[in-house]
Design an enzyme around this catalytic site. Structure first.
Site, short mmCIF file in Angstrom:
data_model
loop_
_atom_site.label_atom_id
_atom_site.label_comp_id
_atom_site.label_asym_id
_atom_site.label_seq_id
_atom_site.Cartn_x
_atom_site.Cartn_y
_atom_site.Cartn_z
N HIS A 62 -21.35 49.90 -16.84
CA HIS A 62 -22.32 49.57 -17.87
C HIS A 62 -21.54 49.18 -19.12
O HIS A 62 -20.73 49.98 -19.63
CB HIS A 62 -23.25 50.75 -18.16
CG HIS A 62 -24.19 51.04 -17.04
ND1 HIS A 62 -24.62 52.30 -16.70
CD2 HIS A 62 -24.80 50.19 -16.14
CE1 HIS A 62 -25.44 52.23 -15.68
NE2 HIS A 62 -25.57 50.96 -15.32
N HIS A 87 -18.84 56.71 -16.27
CA HIS A 87 -19.99 56.36 -17.12
C HIS A 87 -20.02 57.23 -18.36
O HIS A 87 -19.20 58.13 -18.53
CB HIS A 87 -21.29 56.54 -16.33
CG HIS A 87 -21.52 55.51 -15.27
ND1 HIS A 87 -22.44 54.50 -15.39
CD2 HIS A 87 -20.93 55.35 -14.06
CE1 HIS A 87 -22.42 53.75 -14.30
NE2 HIS A 87 -21.51 54.25 -13.47
N GLU A 95 -20.99 51.52 -22.05
CA GLU A 95 -20.45 52.85 -21.75
C GLU A 95 -18.95 52.68 -21.59
O GLU A 95 -18.45 52.28 -20.54
CB GLU A 95 -21.11 53.43 -20.50
CG GLU A 95 -22.62 53.61 -20.66
CD GLU A 95 -23.31 54.09 -19.39
OE1 GLU A 95 -22.60 54.57 -18.48
OE2 GLU A 95 -24.55 53.98 -19.31
N GLU A 133 -19.93 61.27 -15.49
CA GLU A 133 -20.47 61.06 -16.83
C GLU A 133 -19.53 61.77 -17.81
O GLU A 133 -19.38 63.00 -17.78
CB GLU A 133 -21.88 61.62 -16.95
CG GLU A 133 -22.88 60.98 -16.01
CD GLU A 133 -23.34 59.61 -16.49
OE1 GLU A 133 -23.09 59.28 -17.67
OE2 GLU A 133 -23.94 58.87 -15.68
#
Length: 1153
Positions: free
Chosen positions: A97, A255, A100, A343
């Site tokens: 992304h 991410h 990100e 994440e």
């Protein structure tokens, strides 16, 4: 003399300067607090490669991003350019992304760290690089990164920062959406093929695929669409190829937005938020913990990003929130690679000044996770000649609670024969399979050590498969059930042959056919539940064939699961049972694009009953096809009530075909509650029989949705008896129903409510077609309570028949609106008769059309004075008549009737035709051929219209000779014709116009049929009786001598009118359970039929309707007729037509034969 201490100090100084210089070179590669744009990122990678050129290699994927930015990778290994035997490969992907960015910056720092620490001799890093090939892709979505930064800069207050670099260092960006997707605004982590759907489906199979599912969907990467109906993006395609072309073992996708290690599956079977475990669930939990446990903040969750706190800093993807088309699950299901989604922090694009602390927080986790590549086992698979075996399947069983539990996810060997299987600690049985080799199993106790950089080694040497397996006459190897029943197997010819019935068949998928001889004639319930019929790697079709069946149980074919794009054929040579039992197919599952073809070639019982719910319980899926056919039946076929209640999903298809029997009986509600979804097809055909009886509401409650089709056909038979309401309650939406009758030798009566309660909406079509028939009677309310909306079409088309008679209220209570069409078309027939009140209570509204055509017919078109009553034309609705190439017609209209237009476009009207047209009301516009001579009939038709119509409209309707006359000349011609006198003469002669409709099955309606006939006097009856007596004496005289009898028979055969309606002989079928069962054709067609078909190919007229101009323009054409479909799906010798569905009837070009 210089003291030794000074030398020592100089040595220290020089060493310090060298070390300082070396450190300065290392530090200068990356600025601590800086976010790097794409160009700067590539410069850093180049510098790292220059500094550590012996252990690094840089390459770009073959495809670039949408905006042509390279997808660049740096590799670390002691041999970075090649895959080394027994050296597993690892990858990190960052910045999927675009907004990100932490992963992007961490991978740059990781690359720098690996280079520096390798040169510094860090044992952990050196061992990792020497035993692992590491691929780092800092940015998968460089376009998104640039978009995010560009947007943040435009939103920044003027003069707040000197440049973007300072902006990113101090504030980062704050928008959570801009830049997330690629340049085409597609989320790349929703853009991979949805392999989760495949694995959830396969989990229901007895012998299912559990890995490398990309073989099923890989072509969709270039031609299909993702879960969000987006095309596959160039970045997705590039990464997917990369994943499958390299022997990756472990991976992570970096991410931002939370702080957690996410593991498969990311999606659940029903796309719900729920825990969705893979077969390697324990392993994935361990991998996630290997990352989170090295990051204190992630593990403790003392400061989670939101309300959700993740235990131990890990989560199952679907339990957190389900996503479809993610890259994580694609890795696991499309390759040998296991992947997590990491994440890395709460902010997607944090300020650059925080990057040093973020790096320190994640550094150990990133390195520790890479070392997990060496969990479990690895080895090399070879044959006895030491040749590597590529594509061998490695199955693993774990010993749990003294039971071997299969881990339902296999891996495969690479090109050089090496394999890698990540495993947690435990006892395992490892089984290797490869085509042409014996299966080999070994056992190993896996004991992983901390920071180990080599998995435990387990090699395999496979032996060639036993020669017995290829013996065409040998017993079946590797299948104890088949061996126990002494079945014969031949891999060479792909068949199994059995004289008894195995309960299981574990190896059926290795063959294409299983034959059961006459000794197998009783089938129990759920017979094939434990038959593995398909190999989901290759075998796409399987055939089950029986020589003879005496008894079949309910649920015999239940719970068979036919996989996607697979075909199951069931062939039965002789069927001695008297029933098709209830729920015989209950629980049968048809996956998308699957096919089932069931053929019964000879039914030996006198009565075959299709019991209640016989066709119920089949679980259809999109584009699945189910075909059931009986090709020869001794006598009677009967359908009980509720034989089939069917829900047909989108693009699915059912075809029921029955031929060569004496009679068929459909009871009340034989087919009850049929629902067809988008573009589905349901076909029922009865062919080559004598009698058919359709009881009240044989087809009840039929619902059709967008573009679905229902087809009912009766072909090549003697008589058809229909009770009240053949079709009862029909709802159509953008769909079509075709009821076809072909080659019926007796008269046909359509009783009250044959077609009732039909609701058509949005481009729906209901077509009733009859071809090759005798006399046809539409009784009272044959069509009633029918509603049409939004360009729907109801068509009654009758070709090559004798007399067609519409009795009182045959068509009653029709409602049309929104450009709908009611079409009645008679071709190649004799007489068409409309009795008084034949068509009444018809609403033709909102540009709708009711059209009646009479074409190429040799008899009379006659309408009673009140044939059309209560016809409501509103808002542009039209009632049209068209007469083409027909020799005789009589129009009788009620003078109050309104008609938009009547056309006689290929028939010259002479003075002798005046009596045919005198009952046409003077206010109805008539269109005549341009070259029609100006006869008295012409002057009669336009006697009032010339005063009321616009001259331009009148010019378009009338022949050219009429247009050239002045008004005075027209009046003179009218006076010369003595129209009033001729009209009186015509009215006196009308009683002599009689139409004879032969008796037959319509005997009870004979009084209605002969309503227009003159009353016979008593003297006429006497003459008739005397004539009959003379005929009887003549017959006795003729039949008393053989020569006279043969002469009369020959004369009858030569000149009989109905001779053209006969078709060919019935076909014969052969039945041999060990050969392909085929249809033996009888090509001896009647010569007269061939001659007739040739003669029927005449010049056609196309009529184009234009609602705006009210004009009809004829064009010459030689194509087939409109509104007709093929009469028989399987009988190519029948006449073929073309159905034009879902068209606007007022803007089409229609081909009228």
């Amino acid at each position: 003399m210089i003291p030794k201490s000074i030398y020592f100090l100089h040595l220290i100084l020089i060493s310090s300067l060298i070390e300082l210089s070396f450190c300065q070179n290392q530090i200068q590669i990356i600025e601590d607090e800086k976010h790097h744009n794409t160009e700067e990122m590539f410069i850093i990678l180049d510098r790292i490669h220059q500094q550590c050129s012996d252990i690094t290699y840089i390459y770009d994927l073959p495809l670039k991003s949408v905006q042509s930015r390279p997808l660049r990778v740096i590799v670390f290994s002691d041999d970075p350019t090649n895959h080394e035997l027994l050296e597993p490969e690892f990858k990190y992907i960052g910045n999927m992304h675009g907004n990100e960015v932490t992963g992007r910056e961490l991978l740059l720092r990781l690359a720098e760290h690996l280079c520096q620490e390798y040169q510094n001799g860090n044992e952990q890093i050196v061992s990792l690089i020497q035993n692992t090939r590491i691929h780092l892709m800092p940015s998968m979505n460089p376009d998104g990164w640039e978009t995010s930064v560009r947007y943040a800069w435009t939103e920044t207050k003027s003069e707040q920062f000197e440049d973007t670099s300072m902006m990113l260092r101090e504030s980062g960006t704050t928008n959570w959406l801009v830049g997330r997707s690629n340049a085409n605004n597609v989320d790349l982590n929703r853009n991979f093929p949805n392999l989760d759907a495949f694995i959830h489906k396969y989990n229901h199979y007895a012998h299912h695929r559990n890995n490398h599912l990309d073989m099923e969907t890989f072509l969709s990467l270039t031609s299909g669409y993702d879960c969000q109906n987006n095309s596959y993006q160039i970045e997705t395609v590039a990464i997917a190829f990369w994943i499958m072309q390299n022997p990756f073992v472990l991976s992570a996708n970096l991410h931002n937005g939370d702080l957690v290690a996410n593991y498969p599956y990311d999606d659940s079977e029903n796309h719900l938020q729920m825990y969705s475990s893979s077969s390697d669930d324990l392993l994935f939990q361990h991998l996630a913990e290997s990352y989170s446990y090295s990051n204190e903040r992630m593990k403790s969750q003392t400061n989670p990003c939101g309300s959700t706190a993740f235990a131990d800093g890990i989560t199952n993807g679907a339990a957190w929130y389900p996503i479809c088309g993610g890259m994580q699950d694609f890795n696991y299901l499309a390759s040998n690679c296991f992947e997590l989604t990491l994440e890395l922090g709460c902010r997607k694009f944090p300020p650059g000044k925080y990057l040093p602390s973020i790096w320190n927080e994640h550094k150990n986790s990133l390195i520790n996770y890479m070392s997990q590549t060496h969990l479990g086992i690895k080895g090399v698979i070879k044959n006895e000649e030491s040749n590597a075996i590529y594509g061998a399947n490695i199955k693993v069983y774990q010993l749990l609670n003294n039971h071997w539990q299969y881990i339902d996810h296999d891996v495969t060997s690479n090109l050089e024969g090496d394999y890698y299987r990540l495993l947690v600690n435990g006892m395992y049985a490892v089984q290797v399979q490869s085509s042409g080799y014996e299966t080999e199993t070994q056992y190993i106790d896996v004991d992983n050590k901390p920071d180990q950089h080599n998995a435990q080694r387990l090699d395999f040497i496979l032996k060639p498969e036993s020669i017995e397996r290829f013996n065409p006459n040998g017993f079946c190897p590797h299948d104890e059930d088949l061996q126990h029943h002494q079945c014969t197997c031949s891999l060479t010819h792909g068949y199994i042959q059995c004289s008894s019935l195995p309960e299981k068949c574990r190896t059926c998928y290795r063959y294409s056919t299983i034959f059961f001889d006459e000794n197998v004639n009783i089938l129990p319930s759920e017979l094939f539940l434990d038959y593995n019929l398909f190999d989901y790697n290759s075998n796409k079709s399987f055939t089950i064939q029986f020589a003879r069946l005496n008894n079949v149980s309910s649920n015999t074919f239940s719970k068979i699961d036919v996989g996607e794009d697979r075909t199951l054929s069931i062939k039965i040579s002789q069927y001695a049972s008297s029933i098709i039992p209830t729920r015989i197919f209950d629980g049968l599952v048809m996956q998308p694009k699957s096919k089932i073809d069931i053929e019964i070639f000879n039914v030996t019982s006198s009565l075959l009953t299709v019991e209640q719910y016989a066709f119920d319980g089949i679980k259809y899926n999109s584009a699945s096809e189910f075909r059931f056919s009986i090709l020869c039946l001794k006598d009677t076929l009967e359908f009980e009530s509720n034989a089939g209640s069917i829900l047909l999903p989108s693009y699915a298809r059912i075809e029921l075909y029955f031929s060569n029997f004496r009679q068929v009986l459909l009871n009340e509600h034989s087919f009850d509650h049929i629902t067809q979804e988008h573009a589905s097809k349901f076909s029922i055909s009865f062919d080559r029989f004598q009698y058919a009886t359709l009881k009240h509401s044989s087809f009840f409650d039929l619902h059709q949705l967008d573009q679905s089709q229902f087809y009912l056909a009766f072909s090549n038979f003697q008589s058809l008896t229909i009770e009240k309401s053949l079709f009862d309650i029909i709802t159509q939406l953008k769909s079509s129903i075709i009821f076809s009758i072909y080659n019926i030798t007796n008269d046909l009566c359509l009783p009250a409510e044959t077609f009732s309660q039909i609701k058509q909406d949005m481009n729906s079509t209901f077509q009733f077609q009859i071809s090759y028939a005798k006399n046809i009677l539409f009784t009272t309310d044959a069509f009633t309570n029918i509603s049409q909306r939004a360009q729907s079409k109801l068509s009654i088309t009758i070709t090559n028949s004798l007399d067609v008679f519409f009795t009182n209220q045959s068509l009653n209570y029709f409602h049309q609106e929104d450009r709908s069409l009611l079409d009645i078309w008679i071709k190649y027939g004799k007489n068409l008769i409309f009795a008084d009140y034949a068509i009444q209570n018809i609403d033709i509204l909102r540009s709708s059309t009711m059209r009646i055509g009479f074409q190429h017919s040799s008899g009379t078109l006659q309408m009673a004075t009140n044939a059309f009553v209560n016809i409501n034309e509103g808002q542009g609705g039209e009632l049209l008549f068209q007469i083409m190439n027909s020799s005789d017609f009589y129009f009788r209209f009620n003078q109050s009737m309104t008609l938009e237009r009547l056309e006689i476009v290929d028939r010259i009207l002479t003075d002798n035709d005046l009596c045919r047209i005198i009952d046409i009301p003077a206010h109805i516009p008539i269109k005549i051929l341009r070259d029609n001579p100006c006869s008295c009939s012409i002057f009669y038709l336009y006697r009032q219209l010339r005063h009321t119509l616009n001259p331009l409209v009148l010019k378009d309707l009338t022949p050219s000779c009429y247009v050239s006359l002045s008004l005075d000349e027209v009046e003179q011609k009218e006076n010369k014709c003595l129209l009033n006198k001729q009209i009186n003469n015509c009215h006196q002669m009308q009683g002599e116009v009689t139409i004879y409709i032969p008796d037959g099955i319509c005997r009870q309606n004979s009084q209605q049929i002969n309503k227009n006939r003159s009353n016979s006097s008593s003297s006429t009856s006497s003459i008739f009786i005397l004539a009959c007596f003379i005929i009887v004496l003549a017959c006795i005289y003729i039949l008393s001598r053989e020569k006279r009898r043969i002469f009369i028979i020959n004369i009858f055969n030569k000149y009989a009118f109905c001779h053209r309606h006969r078709r060919q002989k019935l076909p014969i079928f052969t039945a041999d359970s060990y050969q392909q069962l085929t249809h033996i054709n009888d090509n001896s067609l009647d010569d007269d039929v061939n001659q007739e078909q040739t003669s029927n190919k005449r010049m056609k007229i196309i009529v184009k309707y234009n609602a705006a101009t009210e004009q009809t323009q004829p064009y010459l054409h030689t194509n087939r007729s409109d509104f007709i479909s093929s009469n028989d799906i399987n009988d190519q010798q029948n006449e073929d037509y073309t159905l034009q569905l879902n068209t606007n009837p007022l803007s089409d070009i229609e081909n009228n034969q």
